[in-house]
Design a protein around this motif. Structure first.
Motif, PDB file in Angstrom:
ATOM      1  N   THR A  13     -20.475   7.748   3.058  1.00 23.54           N
ATOM      2  CA  THR A  13     -19.108   7.805   2.544  1.00 23.54           C
ATOM      3  C   THR A  13     -18.257   6.592   2.926  1.00 23.54           C
ATOM      4  N   ALA A  14     -18.850   5.631   3.620  1.00 23.45           N
ATOM      5  CA  ALA A  14     -18.105   4.442   4.052  1.00 23.45           C
ATOM      6  C   ALA A  14     -17.635   3.632   2.853  1.00 23.45           C
ATOM      7  N   GLN A  15     -16.469   3.019   3.021  1.00 25.01           N
ATOM      8  CA  GLN A  15     -15.907   2.175   1.975  1.00 25.01           C
ATOM      9  C   GLN A  15     -15.444   0.863   2.587  1.00 25.01           C
ATOM     10  N   VAL A  16     -15.690  -0.222   1.873  1.00 22.52           N
ATOM     11  CA  VAL A  16     -15.178  -1.514   2.305  1.00 22.52           C
ATOM     12  C   VAL A  16     -13.722  -1.578   1.858  1.00 22.52           C
ATOM     13  N   VAL A  17     -12.850  -1.904   2.792  1.00 22.45           N
ATOM     14  CA  VAL A  17     -11.425  -1.985   2.486  1.00 22.45           C
ATOM     15  C   VAL A  17     -11.021  -3.451   2.562  1.00 22.45           C
ATOM     16  N   PRO A  18     -10.406  -3.969   1.495  1.00 22.26           N
ATOM     17  CA  PRO A  18      -9.995  -5.375   1.521  1.00 22.26           C
ATOM     18  C   PRO A  18      -8.878  -5.601   2.532  1.00 22.26           C
ATOM     19  N   LYS A  19      -8.641  -6.871   2.843  1.00 17.77           N
ATOM     20  CA  LYS A  19      -7.541  -7.216   3.740  1.00 17.77           C
ATOM     21  C   LYS A  19      -6.245  -6.652   3.174  1.00 17.77           C
ATOM     22  N   PRO A  20      -5.275  -6.387   4.027  1.00 11.59           N
ATOM     23  CA  PRO A  20      -3.993  -5.900   3.532  1.00 11.59           C
ATOM     24  C   PRO A  20      -3.419  -6.880   2.506  1.00 11.59           C
ATOM     25  N   PRO A  21      -2.826  -6.360   1.427  1.00 15.09           N
ATOM     26  CA  PRO A  21      -2.322  -7.240   0.375  1.00 15.09           C
ATOM     27  C   PRO A  21      -1.168  -8.130   0.823  1.00 15.09           C
ATOM     28  N   SER A  22      -0.434  -7.707   1.825  1.00 13.11           N
ATOM     29  CA  SER A  22       0.665  -8.536   2.328  1.00 13.11           C
ATOM     30  C   SER A  22       0.956  -8.149   3.777  1.00 13.11           C
ATOM     31  N   ILE A  23       1.794  -8.952   4.378  1.00  7.99           N
ATOM     32  CA  ILE A  23       2.210  -8.640   5.748  1.00  7.99           C
ATOM     33  C   ILE A  23       3.665  -8.169   5.767  1.00  7.99           C
ATOM     34  N   ASP A  24       4.143  -7.734   4.599  1.00  6.34           N
ATOM     35  CA  ASP A  24       5.516  -7.239   4.499  1.00  6.34           C
ATOM     36  C   ASP A  24       5.669  -5.826   5.047  1.00  6.34           C
ATOM     37  N   ALA A  25       4.568  -5.058   5.020  1.00  3.29           N
ATOM     38  CA  ALA A  25       4.615  -3.677   5.488  1.00  3.29           C
ATOM     39  C   ALA A  25       3.282  -3.329   6.143  1.00  3.29           C
ATOM     40  N   VAL A  26       3.320  -2.425   7.092  1.00  2.33           N
ATOM     41  CA  VAL A  26       2.119  -1.996   7.809  1.00  2.33           C
ATOM     42  C   VAL A  26       1.217  -1.216   6.857  1.00  2.33           C
ATOM     43  N   SER A  27      -0.076  -1.558   6.864  1.00  2.00           N
ATOM     44  CA  SER A  27      -1.067  -0.836   6.069  1.00  2.00           C
ATOM     45  C   SER A  27      -2.395  -0.849   6.812  1.00  2.00           C
ATOM     46  N   PHE A  28      -3.372  -0.147   6.260  1.00  2.00           N
ATOM     47  CA  PHE A  28      -4.707  -0.104   6.858  1.00  2.00           C
ATOM     48  C   PHE A  28      -5.205  -1.533   7.012  1.00  2.00           C
ATOM     49  N   GLY A  29      -5.691  -1.884   8.194  1.00  2.00           N
ATOM     50  CA  GLY A  29      -6.198  -3.228   8.467  1.00  2.00           C
ATOM     51  C   GLY A  29      -5.175  -4.168   9.061  1.00  2.00           C
ATOM     52  N   SER A  30      -3.909  -3.805   9.012  1.00  2.00           N
ATOM     53  CA  SER A  30      -2.859  -4.665   9.572  1.00  2.00           C
ATOM     54  C   SER A  30      -2.979  -4.755  11.089  1.00  2.00           C
ATOM     55  N   ILE A  31      -2.542  -5.890  11.611  1.00  3.80           N
ATOM     56  CA  ILE A  31      -2.358  -6.048  13.049  1.00  3.80           C
ATOM     57  C   ILE A  31      -0.856  -5.941  13.274  1.00  3.80           C
ATOM     58  N   VAL A  32      -0.456  -4.987  14.093  1.00  3.65           N
ATOM     59  CA  VAL A  32       0.965  -4.699  14.291  1.00  3.65           C
ATOM     60  C   VAL A  32       1.342  -4.910  15.750  1.00  3.65           C
TER      61      VAL A  32
END
Length: 92
Positions: A13-32
């Motif tokens: 069930t694993a899925q490859v998730v692309p890099k976050p589309p922007s750094i304007d808002a926190v999302s999966f993969g973001s470094i916060v």
């Protein structure tokens, strides 16, 4: 044997998730990077449940902290367990 079944199900069930589309808002993969009310500054990457290791700087997207931060921007303040957390920076 149970571990092998668990691992096989996760791989299936694993899925490859692309890099976050922007750094304007926190999302999966973001470094916060955020500051806590007690003055601590912490930085975490938001990752999947199997990758989470807070000591190594990663937290699960389903953790209370990550869930509160999702969709927020630098300067936003969220409250987690009665403690204010302010987002300082988001990066990829």
């Amino acid at each position: 044997m149970r571990d092998a079944r668990y691992f096989a199900a996760r791989v299936r069930t694993a899925q490859v998730v692309p890099k976050p589309p922007s750094i304007d808002a926190v999302s999966f993969g973001s470094i916060v990077t955020f500051s806590r009310a007690d003055g601590r500054i912490q930085t975490y990457r938001i990752v999947g449940e199997d990758e989470a290791d807070p000591k190594a700087g990663t937290i699960s997207y389903v953790s209370p902290v990550a869930r509160a931060l999702m969709g927020k921007a630098p300067g936003d303040v969220v409250e987690i367990s009665g403690q204010a957390i302010e987002i300082i920076e988001i990066s990829e």
